[in-house]
Design a protein around this motif. Sequence first.
Motif, PDB file in Angstrom:
ATOM      1  N   SER A  82       0.501  -1.246   0.017  1.00  0.00           N
ATOM      2  CA  SER A  82      -0.031  -0.165  -0.106  1.00  0.00           C
ATOM      3  C   SER A  82       0.947   1.426   0.009  1.00  0.00           C
ATOM      4  O   SER A  82       0.218   2.279   0.011  1.00  0.00           O
ATOM      5  CB  SER A  82      -0.841   0.154   1.254  1.00  0.00           C
ATOM      6  N   GLY A  83       2.356   1.070   0.061  1.00  0.00           N
ATOM      7  CA  GLY A  83       3.000   2.105   0.095  1.00  0.00           C
ATOM      8  C   GLY A  83       3.176   2.839   1.508  1.00  0.00           C
ATOM      9  O   GLY A  83       3.773   3.905   1.627  1.00  0.00           O
ATOM     10  N   PHE A  84       2.894   2.137   2.603  1.00  0.00           N
ATOM     11  CA  PHE A  84       3.099   2.483   3.837  1.00  0.00           C
ATOM     12  C   PHE A  84       4.735   2.865   4.224  1.00  0.00           C
ATOM     13  O   PHE A  84       5.559   2.108   3.859  1.00  0.00           O
ATOM     14  CB  PHE A  84       2.522   1.499   4.944  1.00  0.00           C
ATOM     15  N   ASP A  85       5.028   3.886   4.877  1.00  0.00           N
ATOM     16  CA  ASP A  85       6.304   4.504   4.960  1.00  0.00           C
ATOM     17  C   ASP A  85       6.979   4.094   6.351  1.00  0.00           C
ATOM     18  O   ASP A  85       6.632   4.687   7.406  1.00  0.00           O
ATOM     19  CB  ASP A  85       6.312   6.100   4.696  1.00  0.00           C
ATOM     20  N   PHE A  86       7.418   2.763   6.289  1.00  0.00           N
ATOM     21  CA  PHE A  86       8.029   2.218   7.634  1.00  0.00           C
ATOM     22  C   PHE A  86       8.845   3.126   8.064  1.00  0.00           C
ATOM     23  O   PHE A  86       9.395   3.182   9.276  1.00  0.00           O
ATOM     24  CB  PHE A  86       8.587   0.691   7.445  1.00  0.00           C
ATOM     25  N   SER A  87       9.806   3.884   7.197  1.00  0.00           N
ATOM     26  CA  SER A  87      10.954   4.764   7.852  1.00  0.00           C
ATOM     27  C   SER A  87      10.363   5.683   8.744  1.00  0.00           C
ATOM     28  O   SER A  87      11.389   6.459   9.674  1.00  0.00           O
ATOM     29  CB  SER A  87      11.509   5.244   6.663  1.00  0.00           C
ATOM     30  N   GLN A  88       9.118   6.128   8.809  1.00  0.00           N
ATOM     31  CA  GLN A  88       8.529   7.123   9.870  1.00  0.00           C
ATOM     32  C   GLN A  88       8.152   6.665  11.188  1.00  0.00           C
ATOM     33  O   GLN A  88       7.651   7.318  12.032  1.00  0.00           O
ATOM     34  CB  GLN A  88       7.533   7.955   9.166  1.00  0.00           C
ATOM     35  N   VAL A  89       8.145   5.203  11.525  1.00  0.00           N
ATOM     36  CA  VAL A  89       7.800   4.801  12.656  1.00  0.00           C
ATOM     37  C   VAL A  89       8.869   4.994  13.625  1.00  0.00           C
ATOM     38  O   VAL A  89       9.962   4.252  13.734  1.00  0.00           O
ATOM     39  CB  VAL A  89       7.528   3.252  12.417  1.00  0.00           C
ATOM     40  N   LEU A  90       8.371   5.604  14.705  1.00  0.00           N
ATOM     41  CA  LEU A  90       9.293   5.759  15.791  1.00  0.00           C
ATOM     42  C   LEU A  90       9.376   4.660  17.035  1.00  0.00           C
ATOM     43  O   LEU A  90      10.462   4.494  17.403  1.00  0.00           O
ATOM     44  CB  LEU A  90       8.890   7.139  16.472  1.00  0.00           C
ATOM     45  N   ALA A  91       8.137   4.042  16.923  1.00  0.00           N
ATOM     46  CA  ALA A  91       8.176   2.857  18.117  1.00  0.00           C
ATOM     47  C   ALA A  91       6.901   2.074  17.808  1.00  0.00           C
ATOM     48  O   ALA A  91       6.066   2.469  17.103  1.00  0.00           O
ATOM     49  CB  ALA A  91       8.021   3.557  19.505  1.00  0.00           C
ATOM     50  N   LEU A  92       6.843   0.760  18.379  1.00  0.00           N
ATOM     51  CA  LEU A  92       5.478   0.246  18.148  1.00  0.00           C
ATOM     52  C   LEU A  92       5.253  -0.482  19.437  1.00  0.00           C
ATOM     53  O   LEU A  92       6.449  -0.791  20.334  1.00  0.00           O
ATOM     54  CB  LEU A  92       5.654  -0.793  16.948  1.00  0.00           C
ATOM     55  N   SER A  93       4.087  -0.767  19.907  1.00  0.00           N
ATOM     56  CA  SER A  93       3.775  -1.638  20.899  1.00  0.00           C
ATOM     57  C   SER A  93       2.549  -2.573  20.346  1.00  0.00           C
ATOM     58  O   SER A  93       1.872  -2.391  19.230  1.00  0.00           O
ATOM     59  CB  SER A  93       3.379  -0.945  22.271  1.00  0.00           C
ATOM     60  N   GLY A  94       1.895  -3.226  21.408  1.00  0.00           N
ATOM     61  CA  GLY A  94       0.846  -4.099  21.031  1.00  0.00           C
ATOM     62  C   GLY A  94       0.145  -4.926  22.119  1.00  0.00           C
ATOM     63  O   GLY A  94       0.385  -4.632  23.249  1.00  0.00           O
ATOM     64  N   ALA A  95      -0.926  -5.414  21.661  1.00  0.00           N
ATOM     65  CA  ALA A  95      -1.983  -6.221  22.511  1.00  0.00           C
ATOM     66  C   ALA A  95      -2.000  -7.582  22.111  1.00  0.00           C
ATOM     67  O   ALA A  95      -1.856  -8.119  20.784  1.00  0.00           O
ATOM     68  CB  ALA A  95      -3.162  -5.545  22.659  1.00  0.00           C
ATOM     69  N   GLY A  96      -2.251  -8.503  23.076  1.00  0.00           N
ATOM     70  CA  GLY A  96      -2.525 -10.039  22.637  1.00  0.00           C
ATOM     71  C   GLY A  96      -3.744 -10.351  23.587  1.00  0.00           C
ATOM     72  O   GLY A  96      -4.088  -9.618  24.532  1.00  0.00           O
ATOM     73  N   GLN A  97      -4.489 -11.305  23.084  1.00  0.00           N
ATOM     74  CA  GLN A  97      -5.663 -11.722  23.822  1.00  0.00           C
ATOM     75  C   GLN A  97      -5.086 -12.275  24.996  1.00  0.00           C
ATOM     76  O   GLN A  97      -4.165 -12.954  25.093  1.00  0.00           O
ATOM     77  CB  GLN A  97      -6.307 -13.300  22.971  1.00  0.00           C
ATOM     78  N   GLN A  98      -5.724 -12.100  26.045  1.00  0.00           N
ATOM     79  CA  GLN A  98      -4.941 -12.421  27.221  1.00  0.00           C
ATOM     80  C   GLN A  98      -5.051 -13.952  27.777  1.00  0.00           C
ATOM     81  O   GLN A  98      -6.018 -14.713  27.152  1.00  0.00           O
ATOM     82  CB  GLN A  98      -5.767 -11.777  28.354  1.00  0.00           C
ATOM     83  N   HIS A  99      -4.132 -14.474  28.574  1.00  0.00           N
ATOM     84  CA  HIS A  99      -4.020 -15.759  29.108  1.00  0.00           C
ATOM     85  C   HIS A  99      -3.503 -16.991  28.329  1.00  0.00           C
ATOM     86  O   HIS A  99      -2.811 -17.801  28.652  1.00  0.00           O
ATOM     87  CB  HIS A  99      -5.437 -16.268  29.624  1.00  0.00           C
ATOM     88  N   GLY A 100      -3.397 -16.893  26.743  1.00  0.00           N
ATOM     89  CA  GLY A 100      -2.921 -17.567  25.894  1.00  0.00           C
ATOM     90  C   GLY A 100      -1.246 -17.844  26.091  1.00  0.00           C
ATOM     91  O   GLY A 100      -0.746 -16.797  26.533  1.00  0.00           O
ATOM     92  N   SER A 101      -1.004 -19.026  25.677  1.00  0.00           N
ATOM     93  CA  SER A 101       0.525 -19.314  26.215  1.00  0.00           C
ATOM     94  C   SER A 101       1.344 -19.998  24.799  1.00  0.00           C
ATOM     95  O   SER A 101       0.474 -20.911  24.261  1.00  0.00           O
ATOM     96  CB  SER A 101       0.817 -19.911  27.313  1.00  0.00           C
ATOM     97  N   ILE A 102       2.310 -19.459  24.687  1.00  0.00           N
ATOM     98  CA  ILE A 102       3.175 -19.900  23.549  1.00  0.00           C
ATOM     99  C   ILE A 102       4.592 -20.683  24.063  1.00  0.00           C
ATOM    100  O   ILE A 102       5.055 -20.084  25.115  1.00  0.00           O
ATOM    101  CB  ILE A 102       3.597 -18.778  22.502  1.00  0.00           C
ATOM    102  N   TYR A 103       4.796 -21.876  23.560  1.00  0.00           N
ATOM    103  CA  TYR A 103       5.963 -22.446  23.976  1.00  0.00           C
ATOM    104  C   TYR A 103       6.964 -22.594  23.001  1.00  0.00           C
ATOM    105  O   TYR A 103       6.836 -23.415  22.028  1.00  0.00           O
ATOM    106  CB  TYR A 103       5.556 -23.909  24.354  1.00  0.00           C
ATOM    107  N   TRP A 104       8.273 -21.951  23.106  1.00  0.00           N
ATOM    108  CA  TRP A 104       9.191 -21.809  22.255  1.00  0.00           C
ATOM    109  C   TRP A 104      10.405 -23.040  22.478  1.00  0.00           C
ATOM    110  O   TRP A 104      10.530 -23.125  23.545  1.00  0.00           O
ATOM    111  CB  TRP A 104      10.005 -20.828  22.401  1.00  0.00           C
ATOM    112  N   GLN A 105      10.427 -23.647  21.551  1.00  0.00           N
ATOM    113  CA  GLN A 105      11.528 -24.857  21.610  1.00  0.00           C
ATOM    114  C   GLN A 105      12.932 -24.570  21.995  1.00  0.00           C
ATOM    115  O   GLN A 105      13.374 -23.316  21.659  1.00  0.00           O
ATOM    116  CB  GLN A 105      11.220 -25.608  20.100  1.00  0.00           C
ATOM    117  N   ALA A 106      13.580 -25.258  22.658  1.00  0.00           N
ATOM    118  CA  ALA A 106      15.046 -25.245  22.789  1.00  0.00           C
ATOM    119  C   ALA A 106      15.578 -24.741  21.443  1.00  0.00           C
ATOM    120  O   ALA A 106      15.349 -25.340  20.426  1.00  0.00           O
ATOM    121  CB  ALA A 106      15.719 -26.553  23.496  1.00  0.00           C
ATOM    122  N   GLY A 107      16.683 -23.641  21.468  1.00  0.00           N
ATOM    123  CA  GLY A 107      17.128 -23.447  20.091  1.00  0.00           C
ATOM    124  C   GLY A 107      16.267 -22.194  19.457  1.00  0.00           C
ATOM    125  O   GLY A 107      16.814 -21.560  18.467  1.00  0.00           O
TER     126      GLY A 107
END
Length: 536
Positions: A82-107
């Motif tokens: 869409s031509g969004f200009d990422f170079s102008q992004v100063l910072a970002l944050s976000g939200a997630g649905q609460q309580h869900g959990s993700i399990y990262w494998q060793a490595g």
Amino acid sequence: MAESAPRRCCLGWDFSTQQVKVVAVDTEMNVFYEESVHFDRDLPEFGTRGGVHVHKDGLTVTSPVLMWVQALDIILEKMKASGFDFSQVLALSGAGQQHGSIYWQAGAQQALRSLSPDLPLHQQLQACFSISDCPVWMDSSTTAQCRQLEAAVGGAQALSCLTGSRAYERFTGNQIAKIYQQNPKAYSHTERISLVSSFAASLFLGSYSPIDYSDGSGMNLLQIQDKVWSQACLGSCAPHLEEKLGPPVPSCSVVGAISSYYVQRYGFPPGCKVVAFTGDNPASLAGMRLEEGDIAVSLGTSDTLFLWLQEPMPTLEGHIFCNPVDPQHYMALLCFKNGSLMREKIRDEFASCSWSEFSKALQSTEMGNGGNLGFYFDVMEITPEIIGRHRFNTENHKVSAFPGDVEVRALIEGQFMAKRIHAEGLGYRVMSKTKILATGGASHNRDILQVLADVFGAPVYVMDTANSACVGSAYRAFHGLAGGTDVPFSEVVKLAPNPRLAATPSPGASQVYEALLPQFAKLEQRILSQTQGPPE
């Protein structure tokens, strides 16, 4: 959709149950861009319905972790196209649905740190998860683990005092305990456990992002007063859990700069900061710009109350979380199941299926309803646990029916008096500066809002909150950028659009309801004692 002139901005993300969404907010707090990816529609290969898989037992509910990763790939490519200009992004944050959990494998951390900008994320992270389908907030399969956790700390009230809530099936600690008990091999191969919020932040950071205090409060693991993991709770759930969770951080922390992957693939500036992601409910509190003493009432299928608390009093109902924009304070959530469906039923039965007739009934009856009080729970209520319709006349005698207009007012007054009583039960107090923010379907009805203003003795405002978690995340990114804990959040977002005043308390309202509220509370207790059997 993108602007031709460069516009410095922050991005706010929302990894919710059914979609991933992003908004861009400029330095004058205007939302000028939004995009989304809907899981069922845009990623049909994962076979989700409503963004989840409901298992055969009807209790276990999960989402494929790679679906969330691929959704991020798609949304970033859409923004680029869409031509969004990422170079102008100063910072970002976000939200997630609460309580869900993700399990990262060793490595997995190594894979995150060595992402190639030539390939999409989902192709590089396929082997990074020890559990491919992650438990989410709709899961209710962990009753046994809830009882174990409560027993380990001295009961439900003790757990609530410690962590802000009694044990709930969807809360992450109980989900982790189930995975450890039923799939110990996958648990032992897990090097990090993230919430949906900290998982999403990790994707942007290119390394593990810490869990923030506010979303961490929805796990039954964090001591909300000291803001450290509870050793008793960790020990009850699973071994080596503290090292798999990592230390929690204040919600307004800058957790690092964006991964070079996004700099090279999309053109983000290397100095773009990642501010800790949080849960969708805390992010909505930020999006609605609640301040000390304020309350937000979402009047939907179920009604939800968001409270800003200074001195919380945890009980067996509701949830107390660390506040996402002020680490010294707290927020509380209370859910009431009999919301708009109950209002619609009473409208159909007593106001000729017409909202205008419903409004006329409220206008033609007096504040306090002549002492006629009603409790309307066609489905089992959560707050409190009562079912059925219970009506009381001026002498507190139970009656089988009211005249139509009185019935309508009894419903609306009863719903709002219950909200005030249960909010005060968690330590909330109406202050002279209190504002009530009303959202959801019923917030369009001025006469319903008038009763809300009268019962609480505070002005009611309305605002568009369709993207409150996303917008709140962008606001929080600006807050983190400005110095977080050292700068008041309200100062950072002062240019944001103000809500619209919808109702102010009627003269004499406080006297009427201050007299009625204790009576209402006693009647609620009376119904509870009559509907519950003798203690076991």
